[in-house]
Design a protein around this motif. Sequence first.
Motif, PDB file in Angstrom:
ATOM      1  N   SER A 156    -114.264  11.745  52.922  1.00 39.02           N
ATOM      2  CA  SER A 156    -114.515  12.065  51.522  1.00 39.02           C
ATOM      3  C   SER A 156    -113.532  11.345  50.601  1.00 39.02           C
ATOM      4  N   ALA A 157    -112.265  11.258  51.022  1.00 40.28           N
ATOM      5  CA  ALA A 157    -111.261  10.580  50.206  1.00 40.28           C
ATOM      6  C   ALA A 157    -111.533   9.084  50.120  1.00 40.28           C
ATOM      7  N   PHE A 158    -111.921   8.475  51.227  1.00 40.07           N
ATOM      8  CA  PHE A 158    -112.239   7.046  51.215  1.00 40.07           C
ATOM      9  C   PHE A 158    -113.418   6.757  50.286  1.00 40.07           C
ATOM     10  N   PHE A 159    -114.389   7.663  50.272  1.00 41.39           N
ATOM     11  CA  PHE A 159    -115.522   7.507  49.361  1.00 41.39           C
ATOM     12  C   PHE A 159    -115.047   7.523  47.909  1.00 41.39           C
ATOM     13  N   THR A 160    -114.175   8.473  47.580  1.00 41.03           N
ATOM     14  CA  THR A 160    -113.675   8.580  46.210  1.00 41.03           C
ATOM     15  C   THR A 160    -112.835   7.361  45.836  1.00 41.03           C
ATOM     16  N   LEU A 161    -111.967   6.928  46.739  1.00 50.64           N
ATOM     17  CA  LEU A 161    -111.119   5.774  46.450  1.00 50.64           C
ATOM     18  C   LEU A 161    -111.946   4.513  46.232  1.00 50.64           C
ATOM     19  N   ALA A 162    -112.975   4.346  47.059  1.00 51.46           N
ATOM     20  CA  ALA A 162    -113.824   3.165  46.914  1.00 51.46           C
ATOM     21  C   ALA A 162    -114.674   3.239  45.647  1.00 51.46           C
ATOM     22  N   ALA A 163    -115.133   4.442  45.313  1.00 51.07           N
ATOM     23  CA  ALA A 163    -115.983   4.604  44.136  1.00 51.07           C
ATOM     24  C   ALA A 163    -115.212   4.405  42.835  1.00 51.07           C
ATOM     25  N   THR A 164    -113.933   4.776  42.836  1.00 48.71           N
ATOM     26  CA  THR A 164    -113.118   4.660  41.624  1.00 48.71           C
ATOM     27  C   THR A 164    -112.314   3.377  41.580  1.00 48.71           C
ATOM     28  N   GLY A 165    -112.311   2.617  42.678  1.00 50.43           N
ATOM     29  CA  GLY A 165    -111.550   1.377  42.725  1.00 50.43           C
ATOM     30  C   GLY A 165    -112.385   0.187  42.276  1.00 50.43           C
ATOM     31  N   ASP A 166    -111.817  -1.000  42.513  1.00 55.94           N
ATOM     32  CA  ASP A 166    -112.498  -2.226  42.106  1.00 55.94           C
ATOM     33  C   ASP A 166    -113.584  -2.643  43.094  1.00 55.94           C
ATOM     34  N   GLY A 167    -113.393  -2.274  44.361  1.00 55.39           N
ATOM     35  CA  GLY A 167    -114.364  -2.667  45.376  1.00 55.39           C
ATOM     36  C   GLY A 167    -115.628  -1.830  45.306  1.00 55.39           C
ATOM     37  N   ALA A 168    -116.759  -2.491  45.465  1.00 59.91           N
ATOM     38  CA  ALA A 168    -118.041  -1.797  45.409  1.00 59.91           C
ATOM     39  C   ALA A 168    -118.558  -1.548  46.818  1.00 59.91           C
ATOM     40  N   MET A 169    -119.151  -0.385  47.028  1.00 58.11           N
ATOM     41  CA  MET A 169    -119.736  -0.043  48.311  1.00 58.11           C
ATOM     42  C   MET A 169    -121.249  -0.085  48.212  1.00 58.11           C
ATOM     43  N   SER A 170    -121.857  -0.450  49.306  1.00 57.87           N
ATOM     44  CA  SER A 170    -123.310  -0.414  49.358  1.00 57.87           C
ATOM     45  C   SER A 170    -123.766   1.035  49.492  1.00 57.87           C
ATOM     46  N   VAL A 171    -125.053   1.246  49.245  1.00 57.42           N
ATOM     47  CA  VAL A 171    -125.601   2.591  49.369  1.00 57.42           C
ATOM     48  C   VAL A 171    -125.470   3.091  50.801  1.00 57.42           C
ATOM     49  N   GLY A 172    -125.657   2.183  51.762  1.00 59.37           N
ATOM     50  CA  GLY A 172    -125.525   2.563  53.164  1.00 59.37           C
ATOM     51  C   GLY A 172    -124.120   3.004  53.518  1.00 59.37           C
ATOM     52  N   GLN A 173    -123.118   2.293  52.995  1.00 59.91           N
ATOM     53  CA  GLN A 173    -121.727   2.666  53.265  1.00 59.91           C
ATOM     54  C   GLN A 173    -121.387   4.011  52.640  1.00 59.91           C
ATOM     55  N   GLN A 174    -121.882   4.240  51.434  1.00 59.26           N
ATOM     56  CA  GLN A 174    -121.650   5.530  50.792  1.00 59.26           C
ATOM     57  C   GLN A 174    -122.266   6.665  51.605  1.00 59.26           C
ATOM     58  N   ARG A 175    -123.475   6.430  52.089  1.00 56.51           N
ATOM     59  CA  ARG A 175    -124.171   7.462  52.854  1.00 56.51           C
ATOM     60  C   ARG A 175    -123.431   7.770  54.158  1.00 56.51           C
ATOM     61  N   VAL A 176    -122.898   6.729  54.799  1.00 57.73           N
ATOM     62  CA  VAL A 176    -122.171   6.929  56.055  1.00 57.73           C
ATOM     63  C   VAL A 176    -120.930   7.788  55.824  1.00 57.73           C
ATOM     64  N   LEU A 177    -120.172   7.490  54.785  1.00 64.02           N
ATOM     65  CA  LEU A 177    -118.955   8.256  54.500  1.00 64.02           C
ATOM     66  C   LEU A 177    -119.279   9.706  54.154  1.00 64.02           C
ATOM     67  N   LEU A 178    -120.273   9.918  53.311  1.00 63.86           N
ATOM     68  CA  LEU A 178    -120.609  11.270  52.896  1.00 63.86           C
ATOM     69  C   LEU A 178    -121.179  12.080  54.054  1.00 63.86           C
ATOM     70  N   ASN A 179    -122.031  11.461  54.871  1.00 63.02           N
ATOM     71  CA  ASN A 179    -122.582  12.175  56.023  1.00 63.02           C
ATOM     72  C   ASN A 179    -121.498  12.498  57.044  1.00 63.02           C
ATOM     73  N   THR A 180    -120.550  11.560  57.219  1.00 61.57           N
ATOM     74  CA  THR A 180    -119.437  11.810  58.138  1.00 61.57           C
ATOM     75  C   THR A 180    -118.601  12.989  57.665  1.00 61.57           C
ATOM     76  N   ALA A 181    -118.300  13.007  56.365  1.00 59.37           N
ATOM     77  CA  ALA A 181    -117.511  14.113  55.812  1.00 59.37           C
ATOM     78  C   ALA A 181    -118.248  15.440  55.985  1.00 59.37           C
ATOM     79  N   GLU A 182    -119.543  15.430  55.734  1.00 54.92           N
ATOM     80  CA  GLU A 182    -120.338  16.658  55.832  1.00 54.92           C
ATOM     81  C   GLU A 182    -120.332  17.203  57.257  1.00 54.92           C
ATOM     82  N   MET A 183    -120.651  16.325  58.209  1.00 60.51           N
ATOM     83  CA  MET A 183    -120.760  16.764  59.602  1.00 60.51           C
ATOM     84  C   MET A 183    -119.395  17.153  60.169  1.00 60.51           C
TER      85      MET A 183
END
Length: 328
Positions: A156-183
């Motif tokens: 979850s933290a990596f998702f937030t850092l990537a979302a608020t930082g300069d680097g852009a994540m693909s939709v697939g990468q976002q989904r992987v991080l969020l699903n990992t955090a959830e599970m």
Amino acid sequence: MALRIRRPGDFEGVPDIRPLVWILAASAAVELAILRTFTRTAIHIPDIEALRTPYEILTRGGEFAYFLTLCLLLPAAVAAAVALQRGGHPQWRLATFALVVFTATWPLVDLGAISSGALDAMTLAAVLGLGTAILLVSGARSALPVGGFVAAYAASAFFTLAATGDGAMSVGQQRVLLNTAEMAAVVFACTTPMLLNGSRDRFAIIVAVVTGLLVFGALLGNGSTSRFLLLWNIGLSGSMPSFFYAAAAGGLTYTVLRAMRGGYPLIAAGLVLLVAGGIGLHSTYQSALVGVGLAALAAGLWVARTETAPSTAPVPAATGAIPITQRA
């Protein structure tokens, strides 16, 4: 000859931090229940205007709990670090360093010395350090719940850092991080009973089952509001089937009650603080709850492990007694 039998959770030569940590956990739980849960659902109560006075009294109680929690966070963090050091925790240096990393950078943000992004990175490093300190010492049974929480928080933290930082994540990468955090968060909650050994607690089982059924009913009956609160307070989207969250609530309830009734209040308080803090970078306040919760959990698990490690202490033959096995 008098023989002193040490009770579960007793501290010998170590500052007893249990009252301080439990007051902190209780105040954080009250704040979570009132300010972050009740006040956000009160709009659904019919004729809430007629209950204005009780509502204001309850809200002020929640605000008091919030400020009390803020005042106790730093003393509890220092006390936990001292208890780990004097209690002989093998990884007390790593745990203390992780606490210092977070507590030292928190005031620097207010002074403008570092950015909020740097604080977020330091917070993640502190959680990883505290989790590692627990995993390096705890047995295999504790690895799954502790590792599950750390993995959920990190994803979850990596998702937030990537979302608020300069680097852009693909939709697939976002989904992987969020699903990992959830599970991982659900795995953590469901496996928390593995933190404790010994016989089952029937009372805790009954309360856990009732809690799980209530959560299951809330998710089915008013799923949108329940999932909103789940996301806002803990950082979970509620995208998995309701049964898993009900099982997670039941597992946490069982472990907290069993730890309290079994004489290991630090483990119970640590879990309460982790739930109140949630997963991910919500706020500095909630991140501090997670940090102190992990430190309390480290101290509580170490006490439990040292007590359950048997050591044979032979009694001199002159006493006419046979060797006995004592709990360390």
